[in-house]
Design a protein around this motif. Structure first.
Motif, mmCIF file in Angstrom:
data_model
loop_
_atom_site.group_PDB
_atom_site.id
_atom_site.type_symbol
_atom_site.label_atom_id
_atom_site.label_comp_id
_atom_site.label_asym_id
_atom_site.label_seq_id
_atom_site.Cartn_x
_atom_site.Cartn_y
_atom_site.Cartn_z
ATOM 1 N N ILE A 15 34.101 48.467 75.832
ATOM 2 C CA ILE A 15 34.861 48.292 74.587
ATOM 3 C C ILE A 15 34.822 46.840 74.139
ATOM 4 O O ILE A 15 34.631 46.548 72.955
ATOM 5 N N ALA A 16 34.976 45.918 75.068
ATOM 6 C CA ALA A 16 34.919 44.495 74.727
ATOM 7 C C ALA A 16 33.541 44.125 74.178
ATOM 8 O O ALA A 16 33.429 43.401 73.176
ATOM 9 N N LEU A 17 32.486 44.633 74.820
ATOM 10 C CA LEU A 17 31.124 44.332 74.372
ATOM 11 C C LEU A 17 30.864 44.880 72.971
ATOM 12 O O LEU A 17 30.331 44.173 72.109
ATOM 13 N N LEU A 18 31.255 46.125 72.734
ATOM 14 C CA LEU A 18 31.018 46.735 71.427
ATOM 15 C C LEU A 18 31.886 46.082 70.352
ATOM 16 O O LEU A 18 31.455 45.942 69.207
ATOM 17 N N SER A 19 33.082 45.673 70.720
ATOM 18 C CA SER A 19 33.963 44.993 69.758
ATOM 19 C C SER A 19 33.352 43.682 69.292
ATOM 20 O O SER A 19 33.309 43.397 68.086
ATOM 21 N N ASN A 20 32.876 42.875 70.227
ATOM 22 C CA ASN A 20 32.250 41.611 69.850
ATOM 23 C C ASN A 20 30.966 41.841 69.063
ATOM 24 O O ASN A 20 30.673 41.116 68.111
ATOM 25 N N ALA A 21 30.193 42.851 69.443
ATOM 26 C CA ALA A 21 28.946 43.132 68.727
ATOM 27 C C ALA A 21 29.237 43.511 67.278
ATOM 28 O O ALA A 21 28.564 43.013 66.358
ATOM 29 N N SER A 22 30.235 44.356 67.047
ATOM 30 C CA SER A 22 30.545 44.747 65.663
ATOM 31 C C SER A 22 31.090 43.564 64.878
ATOM 32 O O SER A 22 30.762 43.393 63.700
ATOM 33 N N ALA A 23 31.891 42.718 65.510
ATOM 34 C CA ALA A 23 32.417 41.539 64.819
ATOM 35 C C ALA A 23 31.300 40.566 64.457
ATOM 36 O O ALA A 23 31.289 40.004 63.349
ATOM 37 N N LEU A 24 30.362 40.355 65.378
ATOM 38 C CA LEU A 24 29.224 39.468 65.094
ATOM 39 C C LEU A 24 28.422 39.968 63.896
ATOM 40 O O LEU A 24 28.095 39.193 62.989
ATOM 41 N N LEU A 25 28.099 41.249 63.898
ATOM 42 C CA LEU A 25 27.318 41.805 62.796
ATOM 43 C C LEU A 25 28.078 41.747 61.478
ATOM 44 O O LEU A 25 27.501 41.430 60.440
ATOM 45 N N ASN A 26 29.356 42.033 61.514
ATOM 46 C CA ASN A 26 30.158 41.996 60.291
ATOM 47 C C ASN A 26 30.207 40.584 59.701
ATOM 48 O O ASN A 26 30.158 40.414 58.489
ATOM 49 N N GLN A 27 30.272 39.597 60.567
ATOM 50 C CA GLN A 27 30.282 38.208 60.102
ATOM 51 C C GLN A 27 28.905 37.793 59.571
ATOM 52 O O GLN A 27 28.800 37.076 58.586
ATOM 53 N N PHE A 28 27.847 38.276 60.203
ATOM 54 C CA PHE A 28 26.487 37.861 59.896
ATOM 55 C C PHE A 28 25.900 38.531 58.653
ATOM 56 O O PHE A 28 25.237 37.885 57.848
#
Length: 159
Positions: A33-46
């Motif tokens: 969950i932590a990994l997927l949360s950071n991945a979605s946040a990174l993509l949303n920012q990028f």
């Protein structure tokens, strides 16, 4: 951050930097969950011109909403239904220029016009999908697809 149709190589370089950030953030973390949360946040920012970025996770014969950035979304999607379910049943990326022309499209957000969905694997089994929606028709090109598939491949090595 970049222009959608930038074929000068800058777009690919931007994605390469993003992928390195994902790898650095994920190294040593074991919580999915932590990994997927950071991945979605990174993509949303990028990513520019997107209105939803997140994951659906496999559970029996359906996908269940996982970590995401955006408006509330559909919670369950049967395999083979909509763009996400089709990505699982066909075991391949779905890059859809106009979701309203996609047979069986599930409209969680009426503002979405294009979508890309990439299967996520662990031990050769699909464990979910990365789903990205845009309010722009034909938002995702071949460079996006190739680079997002690389992004998912890096994520998979940490899951």
């Amino acid at each position: 951050m970049f222009q959608q149709l930038d074929y000068s190589g800058e777009k690919t370089k931007d994605y390469e930097l993003l992928i390195k950030q994902l790898d650095a953030l994920s190294t040593g973390e074991t919580n999915q969950i932590a990994l997927l949360s950071n991945a979605s946040a990174l993509l949303n920012q990028f990513l520019d011109e997107v209105n939803w970025v997140g994951f659906y996770l496999s559970e029996k014969e359906e996908l269940v909403l996982g970590p995401f950035q955006g408006l509330p979304a559909c919670i369950r999607i049967p395999f083979g239904k909509g763009v996400c379910g089709t990505a699982v049943s066909e075991k391949k990326t779905q890059r859809i220029a106009d979701v309203h022309q996609f047979p069986g499209h599930i409209a969680c957000d009426g503002a979405s016009k294009s979508e890309i969905v990439i299967p996520v694997y662990r031990d050769n089994e699909i464990i979910g999908v990365l789903d990205i929606d845009s309010p722009i028709h034909d938002r995702f090109d071949a460079i996006d697809q190739e680079c997002l598939e690389k992004f998912v491949a890096v994520l998979e090595k940490h899951l």
